[in-house]
Scaffold this active site. Structure first.
Site, PDB file in Angstrom:
ATOM      1  N   ALA A  80      39.745  53.777  34.654  1.00 25.51           N
ATOM      2  CA  ALA A  80      38.632  55.011  34.733  1.00 25.51           C
ATOM      3  C   ALA A  80      37.589  54.711  33.813  1.00 25.51           C
ATOM      4  O   ALA A  80      36.493  55.335  34.483  1.00 25.51           O
ATOM      5  CB  ALA A  80      39.531  56.372  34.569  1.00 25.51           C
TER       6      ALA A  80
ATOM      7  N   MET B 161      33.828  49.759  37.575  1.00 30.54           N
ATOM      8  CA  MET B 161      34.177  50.311  38.940  1.00 30.54           C
ATOM      9  C   MET B 161      34.884  51.707  38.720  1.00 30.54           C
ATOM     10  O   MET B 161      34.744  52.709  39.623  1.00 30.54           O
ATOM     11  CB  MET B 161      35.161  49.096  39.681  1.00 30.54           C
ATOM     12  CG  MET B 161      34.378  48.036  40.233  1.00 30.54           C
ATOM     13  SD  MET B 161      33.150  48.572  41.607  1.00 30.54           S
ATOM     14  CE  MET B 161      34.352  48.999  42.901  1.00 30.54           C
TER      15      MET B 161
ATOM     16  N   GLY C 299      37.696  37.117  43.637  1.00 31.57           N
ATOM     17  CA  GLY C 299      38.714  37.432  44.805  1.00 31.57           C
ATOM     18  C   GLY C 299      37.991  37.305  46.044  1.00 31.57           C
ATOM     19  O   GLY C 299      38.582  36.857  47.080  1.00 31.57           O
ATOM     20  N   THR C 300      36.728  37.697  46.329  1.00 34.42           N
ATOM     21  CA  THR C 300      36.126  37.676  47.634  1.00 34.42           C
ATOM     22  C   THR C 300      35.964  36.339  48.064  1.00 34.42           C
ATOM     23  O   THR C 300      36.163  35.934  49.214  1.00 34.42           O
ATOM     24  CB  THR C 300      34.774  38.412  47.534  1.00 34.42           C
ATOM     25  OG1 THR C 300      34.910  39.738  47.112  1.00 34.42           O
ATOM     26  CG2 THR C 300      34.220  38.412  48.856  1.00 34.42           C
TER      27      THR C 300
ATOM     28  N   ALA D 255      42.572  45.209  48.600  1.00 35.28           N
ATOM     29  CA  ALA D 255      41.360  44.393  49.084  1.00 35.28           C
ATOM     30  C   ALA D 255      40.379  43.808  48.118  1.00 35.28           C
ATOM     31  O   ALA D 255      40.161  44.338  47.203  1.00 35.28           O
ATOM     32  CB  ALA D 255      40.385  45.447  49.786  1.00 35.28           C
TER      33      ALA D 255
ATOM     34  N   GLY E 164      36.108  51.834  33.119  1.00 36.55           N
ATOM     35  CA  GLY E 164      35.507  50.537  33.510  1.00 36.55           C
ATOM     36  C   GLY E 164      34.396  50.899  34.488  1.00 36.55           C
ATOM     37  O   GLY E 164      34.210  51.894  34.887  1.00 36.55           O
TER      38      GLY E 164
ATOM     39  N   HIS F   3      27.843  36.486  40.061  1.00 34.74           N
ATOM     40  CA  HIS F   3      28.272  37.724  39.555  1.00 34.74           C
ATOM     41  C   HIS F   3      27.756  38.047  38.335  1.00 34.74           C
ATOM     42  O   HIS F   3      27.164  36.889  37.642  1.00 34.74           O
ATOM     43  CB  HIS F   3      29.817  37.718  39.491  1.00 34.74           C
ATOM     44  CG  HIS F   3      30.329  38.271  40.766  1.00 34.74           C
ATOM     45  ND1 HIS F   3      30.803  37.225  41.583  1.00 34.74           N
ATOM     46  CD2 HIS F   3      30.807  39.135  41.399  1.00 34.74           C
ATOM     47  CE1 HIS F   3      31.367  37.856  42.871  1.00 34.74           C
ATOM     48  NE2 HIS F   3      31.508  39.058  42.629  1.00 34.74           N
TER      49      HIS F   3
ATOM     50  N   LYS G 126      32.160  39.527  34.168  1.00 40.57           N
ATOM     51  CA  LYS G 126      33.124  39.302  35.190  1.00 40.57           C
ATOM     52  C   LYS G 126      34.269  38.377  34.364  1.00 40.57           C
ATOM     53  O   LYS G 126      33.875  37.350  33.921  1.00 40.57           O
ATOM     54  CB  LYS G 126      32.813  38.812  36.362  1.00 40.57           C
ATOM     55  CG  LYS G 126      33.799  38.587  37.736  1.00 40.57           C
ATOM     56  CD  LYS G 126      33.434  38.512  38.943  1.00 40.57           C
ATOM     57  CE  LYS G 126      34.590  38.232  39.836  1.00 40.57           C
ATOM     58  NZ  LYS G 126      35.449  39.356  39.893  1.00 40.57           N
TER      59      LYS G 126
ATOM     60  N   THR H 231      41.645  45.682  42.180  1.00 38.23           N
ATOM     61  CA  THR H 231      41.605  44.543  40.945  1.00 38.23           C
ATOM     62  C   THR H 231      41.968  43.257  41.613  1.00 38.23           C
ATOM     63  O   THR H 231      42.830  43.227  42.565  1.00 38.23           O
ATOM     64  CB  THR H 231      42.860  45.080  40.191  1.00 38.23           C
ATOM     65  OG1 THR H 231      42.541  46.241  39.748  1.00 38.23           O
ATOM     66  CG2 THR H 231      42.632  44.202  38.924  1.00 38.23           C
TER      67      THR H 231
HETATM   68  N1  LIG Z   1      37.691  45.054  45.587  1.00 39.30           N
HETATM   69  C1  LIG Z   1      36.380  45.292  45.150  1.00 39.30           C
HETATM   70  O1  LIG Z   1      35.518  45.783  45.885  1.00 39.30           O
HETATM   71  C2  LIG Z   1      35.840  45.282  43.652  1.00 39.30           C
HETATM   72  C3  LIG Z   1      36.900  44.587  42.820  1.00 39.30           C
HETATM   73  N2  LIG Z   1      36.531  44.466  41.426  1.00 39.30           N
HETATM   74  C4  LIG Z   1      37.715  44.088  40.646  1.00 39.30           C
HETATM   75  O2  LIG Z   1      38.069  45.101  39.931  1.00 39.30           O
HETATM   76  C5  LIG Z   1      38.457  44.676  38.450  1.00 39.30           C
HETATM   77  C6  LIG Z   1      37.692  45.859  37.496  1.00 39.30           C
HETATM   78  O3  LIG Z   1      36.343  45.496  37.667  1.00 39.30           O
HETATM   79  P1  LIG Z   1      35.443  46.019  36.607  1.00 39.30           P
HETATM   80  O4  LIG Z   1      35.334  47.620  36.785  1.00 39.30           O
HETATM   81  O5  LIG Z   1      33.884  45.354  36.825  1.00 39.30           O
HETATM   82  O6  LIG Z   1      36.148  45.935  35.189  1.00 39.30           O
HETATM   83  P2  LIG Z   1      35.808  46.586  33.838  1.00 39.30           P
HETATM   84  O7  LIG Z   1      36.283  45.543  32.780  1.00 39.30           O
HETATM   85  O8  LIG Z   1      34.515  47.234  33.580  1.00 39.30           O
HETATM   86  O9  LIG Z   1      37.017  47.792  34.100  1.00 39.30           O
HETATM   87  C7  LIG Z   1      38.270  47.471  34.000  1.00 39.30           C
HETATM   88  C8  LIG Z   1      38.900  48.571  33.091  1.00 39.30           C
HETATM   89  O10 LIG Z   1      40.358  48.938  33.088  1.00 39.30           O
HETATM   90  C9  LIG Z   1      40.690  49.050  31.858  1.00 39.30           C
HETATM   91  N3  LIG Z   1      42.039  48.673  31.581  1.00 39.30           N
HETATM   92  C10 LIG Z   1      42.670  47.616  30.872  1.00 39.30           C
HETATM   93  N4  LIG Z   1      43.832  47.579  30.755  1.00 39.30           N
HETATM   94  C11 LIG Z   1      44.232  48.744  31.418  1.00 39.30           C
HETATM   95  C12 LIG Z   1      45.523  49.531  31.656  1.00 39.30           C
HETATM   96  N5  LIG Z   1      46.877  48.747  31.339  1.00 39.30           N
HETATM   97  N6  LIG Z   1      45.430  50.702  32.095  1.00 39.30           N
HETATM   98  C13 LIG Z   1      44.242  51.408  32.488  1.00 39.30           C
HETATM   99  N7  LIG Z   1      43.215  50.694  32.366  1.00 39.30           N
HETATM  100  C14 LIG Z   1      43.217  49.532  31.684  1.00 39.30           C
HETATM  101  C15 LIG Z   1      39.759  48.400  30.966  1.00 39.30           C
HETATM  102  O11 LIG Z   1      39.906  48.882  29.538  1.00 39.30           O
HETATM  103  P3  LIG Z   1      39.154  47.851  28.485  1.00 39.30           P
HETATM  104  O12 LIG Z   1      37.702  47.644  28.700  1.00 39.30           O
HETATM  105  O13 LIG Z   1      39.541  48.764  27.007  1.00 39.30           O
HETATM  106  O14 LIG Z   1      40.123  46.651  28.317  1.00 39.30           O
HETATM  107  C16 LIG Z   1      38.529  48.825  31.737  1.00 39.30           C
HETATM  108  O15 LIG Z   1      38.042  50.012  31.298  1.00 39.30           O
HETATM  109  C17 LIG Z   1      38.254  43.380  38.415  1.00 39.30           C
HETATM  110  O16 LIG Z   1      39.237  42.648  38.899  1.00 39.30           O
HETATM  111  C18 LIG Z   1      37.206  43.184  39.541  1.00 39.30           C
HETATM  112  O17 LIG Z   1      37.220  41.718  39.820  1.00 39.30           O
HETATM  113  C19 LIG Z   1      35.128  44.612  40.984  1.00 39.30           C
HETATM  114  C20 LIG Z   1      34.207  45.307  41.895  1.00 39.30           C
HETATM  115  C21 LIG Z   1      34.438  45.066  43.446  1.00 39.30           C
HETATM  116  O1  LIG Z   2      34.116  41.719  39.258  1.00 39.15           O
HETATM  117  C1  LIG Z   2      33.443  42.339  40.207  1.00 39.15           C
HETATM  118  O2  LIG Z   2      32.222  42.601  39.958  1.00 39.15           O
HETATM  119  C2  LIG Z   2      33.760  41.964  41.514  1.00 39.15           C
HETATM  120  N1  LIG Z   2      34.744  41.567  41.762  1.00 39.15           N
HETATM  121  C3  LIG Z   2      35.456  41.255  43.186  1.00 39.15           C
HETATM  122  C4  LIG Z   2      35.749  39.907  43.519  1.00 39.15           C
HETATM  123  O3  LIG Z   2      36.132  39.256  42.500  1.00 39.15           O
HETATM  124  O4  LIG Z   2      35.443  39.533  44.689  1.00 39.15           O
HETATM  125  C5  LIG Z   2      34.676  41.777  44.219  1.00 39.15           C
HETATM  126  C6  LIG Z   2      33.272  41.861  44.135  1.00 39.15           C
HETATM  127  O5  LIG Z   2      32.801  40.572  44.231  1.00 39.15           O
HETATM  128  C7  LIG Z   2      32.836  42.328  42.620  1.00 39.15           C
END
Ligand SMILES: NC(=O)C1=CN([C@@H]2O[C@H](COP(=O)(O)OP(=O)(O)OC[C@H]3O[C@@H](n4cnc5c(N)ncnc54)[C@H](OP(=O)(O)O)[C@@H]3O)[C@@H](O)[C@H]2O)C=CC1
Ligand SMILES: O=C(O)C1=N[C@H](C(=O)O)C[C@H](O)C1
Length: 257
Positions: free
Chosen positions: A20, A24, A154-155, A114, A22, A144, A148, A88
């Site tokens: 929450a 996203m 993943g996409t 997804a 992070g 990106h 990252k 994720t």
């Molecule tokens: N499918 C989609 O459309 C998209 C997918 N993504 C994917 O989403 C994922 C997250 O991206 P993003 O938000 O940029 O990454 P961030 O690093 O900003 O966010 C991840 C968050 O998860 C926290 N975290 C780590 N371990 C745990 C746990 N055990 N329980 C709960 N929270 C935890 C992290 O904390 P801490 O920083 O303290 O480790 C951090 O706050 C990536 O895999 C990314 O590729 C991203 C964008 C779009």
């Molecule tokens: O980490 C990101 O930012 C993103 N992760 C996803 C991926 O790995 O495809 C989706 C998007 O590209 C953003």
């Protein structure tokens, strides 16, 4: 009209968010908060206890954490009958099989996983899969932000697999390439025979180009997410749909119609 006939609005769907704090996760919290048919009941990040989710009676969990922890989170949710929407990355075929196993043991529970919740990105992947059979050459360039954690994205991995499947179905052979790698990695990663190049630069969010080539012409299909708000319509679509979709839904395509 009697009191009984007055229809009361449905109870909001109770949603918990993992990751929450992070990039996203924080955006998802805002989007859920702003939706009148959804209620944000739990926010969990690194170091927090997952039981906050079950204690709050969450019906759906949204996971944007890291590839290291997502499997544990997902198993925990499914075992407790909580539906999951997962953005994720890091889902190999082996991981997906494991998830299918957990879901099979809990009929009625759904998970939407997804690689990309951006509607434009989903269309970009669909268009690329459609074009694949018509071009002998193809390469993917994903771009990106430098924070990252994983590469290729993943996409990009998902796009490469879809393209490889379409090429195989069309009876296309390997992508022509006589180049010898003078420096390891110069030609990118090979995913199912499709070269994938990962660029990281400050200022970028999430971008992808799929470059196709055949005699005398190229086709470039490009998608850009300039802001993480671009993923929210897809995330909310999945949150609303998942309680009625038991089992595993892979990608947003089946929800878009
Ligand atoms: N499918 C989609 O459309 C998209 C997918 N993504 C994917 O989403 C994922 C997250 O991206 P993003 O938000 O940029 O990454 P961030 O690093 O900003 O966010 C991840 C968050 O998860 C926290 N975290 C780590 N371990 C745990 C746990 N055990 N329980 C709960 N929270 C935890 C992290 O904390 P801490 O920083 O303290 O480790 C951090 O706050 C990536 O895999 C990314 O590729 C991203 C964008 C779009
Ligand atoms: O980490 C990101 O930012 C993103 N992760 C996803 C991926 O790995 O495809 C989706 C998007 O590209 C953003």
């Amino acid at each position: 009209m009697t009191d009984e006939q007055v229809s009361s609005p449905a109870e909001p769907l109770r949603v918990g968010v993992l990751g929450a704090r992070g990039r996203m996760g924080a955006e998802v919290c805002k989007a859920v908060d702003a939706a009148s048919d959804l209620e944000l009941v739990a926010t969990v990040d690194q170091g927090d206890d997952l039981t906050a989710v079950s204690d709050a009676g969450a019906q759906v969990v949204v996971d944007f954490t890291t590839p290291d922890v997502v499997m544990g989170n997902l198993q925990w949710c499914v075992e407790r009958g909580i539906h999951a929407v997962v953005g994720t990355t890091g889902f190999t075929e082996q991981r997906l099989e494991q998830v299918r196993g957990w879901l099979a043991a809990k009929p009625g529970v759904g998970a939407v996983i997804a690689p990309n919740f951006g509607i434009g990105a989903v269309l970009m992947m669909q268009f690329a899969a459609r074009a694949a059979r018509h071009f002998e050459s193809v390469e993917i360039i994903e771009q990106h932000h430098p924070r990252k954690l994983d590469a290729p994205s993943g996409t990009a991995t998902h796009t490469a697999r879809q393209i490889a499947r379409a090429r195989a179905e069309a009876g296309l052979g390997p992508v022509p390439d006589a180049t010898k790698d003078e420096v390891a990695g110069a030609r990118g990663a090979d995913i199912d025979g499709v070269r994938v190049h990962a660029v990281r630069a400050t200022g970028l969010v999430a971008h992808q180009e799929v470059l196709f080539g055949t005699t005398g012409e190229t086709l470039t299909i490009r998608h850009d997410s300039y802001d993480r708000v671009s993923f929210m319509p897809g995330v909310l679509l999945a949150v609303r749909a998942v309680p009625d979709r038991p089992g595993l839904t892979l990608g947003l395509d089946p929800l878009l119609g």
